[in-house]
Scaffold this motif. Sequence first.
Motif, PDB file in Angstrom:
ATOM      1  N   ILE A 178       0.809  -1.217   0.000  1.00 41.88           N
ATOM      2  CA  ILE A 178       0.000   0.000   0.000  1.00 41.88           C
ATOM      3  C   ILE A 178       0.844   1.270   0.000  1.00 41.88           C
ATOM      4  O   ILE A 178       0.335   2.342  -0.312  1.00 41.88           O
ATOM      5  N   PHE A 179       2.127   1.156   0.347  1.00 42.21           N
ATOM      6  CA  PHE A 179       3.033   2.312   0.316  1.00 42.21           C
ATOM      7  C   PHE A 179       4.316   1.955  -0.431  1.00 42.21           C
ATOM      8  O   PHE A 179       5.388   1.859   0.161  1.00 42.21           O
ATOM      9  N   PRO A 180       4.232   1.729  -1.745  1.00 43.85           N
ATOM     10  CA  PRO A 180       5.445   1.348  -2.493  1.00 43.85           C
ATOM     11  C   PRO A 180       6.433   2.487  -2.679  1.00 43.85           C
ATOM     12  O   PRO A 180       7.542   2.271  -3.160  1.00 43.85           O
ATOM     13  N   THR A 181       6.037   3.713  -2.342  1.00 47.10           N
ATOM     14  CA  THR A 181       6.960   4.847  -2.351  1.00 47.10           C
ATOM     15  C   THR A 181       6.971   5.481  -0.964  1.00 47.10           C
ATOM     16  O   THR A 181       6.018   5.334  -0.202  1.00 47.10           O
ATOM     17  N   PHE A 182       8.056   6.181  -0.661  1.00 48.36           N
ATOM     18  CA  PHE A 182       8.242   6.755   0.677  1.00 48.36           C
ATOM     19  C   PHE A 182       8.073   8.263   0.611  1.00 48.36           C
ATOM     20  O   PHE A 182       8.678   8.941  -0.217  1.00 48.36           O
ATOM     21  N   ARG A 183       7.211   8.798   1.491  1.00 47.44           N
ATOM     22  CA  ARG A 183       7.022  10.236   1.616  1.00 47.44           C
ATOM     23  C   ARG A 183       7.134  10.614   3.079  1.00 47.44           C
ATOM     24  O   ARG A 183       6.786   9.827   3.957  1.00 47.44           O
ATOM     25  N   VAL A 184       7.602  11.826   3.328  1.00 48.76           N
ATOM     26  CA  VAL A 184       7.739  12.283   4.704  1.00 48.76           C
ATOM     27  C   VAL A 184       7.089  13.653   4.866  1.00 48.76           C
ATOM     28  O   VAL A 184       6.947  14.420   3.914  1.00 48.76           O
ATOM     29  N   ARG A 185       6.682  13.916   6.090  1.00 53.41           N
ATOM     30  CA  ARG A 185       6.234  15.246   6.455  1.00 53.41           C
ATOM     31  C   ARG A 185       7.458  16.133   6.670  1.00 53.41           C
ATOM     32  O   ARG A 185       8.579  15.645   6.845  1.00 53.41           O
ATOM     33  N   SER A 186       7.244  17.431   6.690  1.00 52.90           N
ATOM     34  CA  SER A 186       8.349  18.332   6.998  1.00 52.90           C
ATOM     35  C   SER A 186       8.743  18.170   8.467  1.00 52.90           C
ATOM     36  O   SER A 186       7.933  17.779   9.314  1.00 52.90           O
ATOM     37  N   VAL A 187       9.992  18.466   8.758  1.00 49.69           N
ATOM     38  CA  VAL A 187      10.473  18.407  10.132  1.00 49.69           C
ATOM     39  C   VAL A 187       9.619  19.319  11.022  1.00 49.69           C
ATOM     40  O   VAL A 187       9.222  18.939  12.135  1.00 49.69           O
ATOM     41  N   GLU A 188       9.310  20.504  10.533  1.00 48.17           N
ATOM     42  CA  GLU A 188       8.543  21.461  11.327  1.00 48.17           C
ATOM     43  C   GLU A 188       7.159  20.929  11.659  1.00 48.17           C
ATOM     44  O   GLU A 188       6.646  21.154  12.768  1.00 48.17           O
ATOM     45  N   SER A 189       6.534  20.240  10.717  1.00 49.36           N
ATOM     46  CA  SER A 189       5.205  19.679  10.957  1.00 49.36           C
ATOM     47  C   SER A 189       5.224  18.669  12.090  1.00 49.36           C
ATOM     48  O   SER A 189       4.365  18.695  12.986  1.00 49.36           O
ATOM     49  N   VAL A 190       6.213  17.787  12.075  1.00 52.12           N
ATOM     50  CA  VAL A 190       6.294  16.764  13.122  1.00 52.12           C
ATOM     51  C   VAL A 190       6.617  17.403  14.469  1.00 52.12           C
ATOM     52  O   VAL A 190       6.029  17.054  15.497  1.00 52.12           O
ATOM     53  N   LEU A 191       7.544  18.356  14.482  1.00 55.88           N
ATOM     54  CA  LEU A 191       7.892  19.037  15.728  1.00 55.88           C
ATOM     55  C   LEU A 191       6.698  19.798  16.294  1.00 55.88           C
ATOM     56  O   LEU A 191       6.469  19.797  17.512  1.00 55.88           O
ATOM     57  N   ASP A 192       5.935  20.460  15.429  1.00 62.85           N
ATOM     58  CA  ASP A 192       4.754  21.182  15.904  1.00 62.85           C
ATOM     59  C   ASP A 192       3.744  20.226  16.535  1.00 62.85           C
ATOM     60  O   ASP A 192       3.111  20.555  17.553  1.00 62.85           O
ATOM     61  N   GLU A 193       3.592  19.042  15.930  1.00 63.93           N
ATOM     62  CA  GLU A 193       2.665  18.054  16.497  1.00 63.93           C
ATOM     63  C   GLU A 193       3.151  17.594  17.868  1.00 63.93           C
ATOM     64  O   GLU A 193       2.360  17.475  18.811  1.00 63.93           O
TER      65      GLU A 193
END
Length: 484
Positions: free
Chosen positions: A225-240
């Motif tokens: 279901i995820f044959p490619t890899f995507r990431v959130r921005s560092v800032e997005s994860v830190l804000d969460e």
Amino acid sequence: MKVVISYPPLNGKGHPTLGQNRQFQWFHHPSYIYPMVPASAATLLAKHDCEVIWNDAIAEEWEYPQYLRFMEETKPDLVAIETKTPTVKQYWRIIGELKEKLPDTIFVLMGDHVTALPEETMQNSVVDYALTGGDFDFLLLSLVDHIRYKTPLSSGIWYRENGQIKNTGKFELTGSLDALPIIDRDLTKWYLYGEKIYRRTPFTYTMAGRDCPWHRCTFCSWTTIFPTFRVRSVESVLDEIGMLIEKYHVREIFDDTGTFPRGGWLERFCQGMIERGYNKKILFSCNFRFDYINESIAKLMKQAGFRLMKMGLESANQSTLDRLDKGIQIADIENGCRIAKKAGLEVHLTIMVGYPWETRKDGERTLDLAKRLMVYGWADMLQATVAIGYPGTPLYQQAVENDWFRFDPKEYERFDMTEPVFKTPDMTPEEVMAICDNIYKLFLSPRYVARYIAGIRSWDDVKFIGRGVKAVIGHLRDFKRLPK
């Protein structure tokens, strides 16, 4: 529009672990892992003017009659259900029963099994739509907007039209993860979820990426279901993380990305944790790879507040790692453990036994490596499972082609971790399960127990050990049952 994101209760051999889990398993002592992508879907739909109801009847331990009453009283416009291989037939039946009671409700199935075999689900159930790929959030919004506003459906959706099964083509993973809202923890009842691996409470999850930069392991259903890899921005994860600390007073987080991002992303994340002071407020753990760790990044991760690295040992036989396309060497395993421990990080090993080409000696070699790492303090925790090839994975296809299955591979309910699915060269099913059992017994070795008792520094440590004892006892029961 009233939408229910649902995990209906299941009949089986204990407590099912279904959401956000790469291998389904029945547990005596359950872990309920936060299903992050469906939770993101619930949040996204709520932001787009849907009345969303989070209904995890598994985590809330509902009985089936209670679930039926809830559905009849709620009368949702749409129900979305995530399924995996061992549960798909039960959900076909449940959707059939619900459709009789709620003929106007739209039912949707999603997950790795449905992605691998969408037409099968459409043919064997009365489900209205099947979503393929792992972006349940983006696709559910596309479907809801199609129903409300007649907008075109995104690719990757199967549906019925004039009695015919149709689809919108191959799914695409093109949505920006930063465009998604931070998950609404209250809406999705975050307090229901947790694992035995956490040391502090309150504890919760994040998901920095979907899903693994390697995405080649032949056994992993999430590569379907995820044959490619995507990431959130560092800032997005830190804000969460900052929100979780401030609003929910969270003290420990596990990031459930298949493999946590590395390289420059990871360095910026660690620096952000330090600069914002989060490293002094929480413990942070993640999935990682042995070949991704080195002394400098391990030291930086420790400074940033990382506690535990969950890493896939899988087998102590290089030929098996090569056949799995794991991309690591046996030397990477021991070296990675030593680097992590030297930096002050804890190591959690994931192990599988019962590969269709491995002999008893191969299985014992894996047990011996796990024992050496655990007893001598190079690893802190582990989990053992039997090897399973799920539909959609290369391992499943290889098993079909080579007649490796012990039973008809359409008996999906038997892919449930209570028995081996593969024939092995010289081991009985009972012997395969016994190796899993013996791996878990490493927690009971006197040297391991003494080391953990000596490491107690706080009441959090005492409670952590207590949870661990219950979990080990449960796992020992899990691997002592075989169908008659």
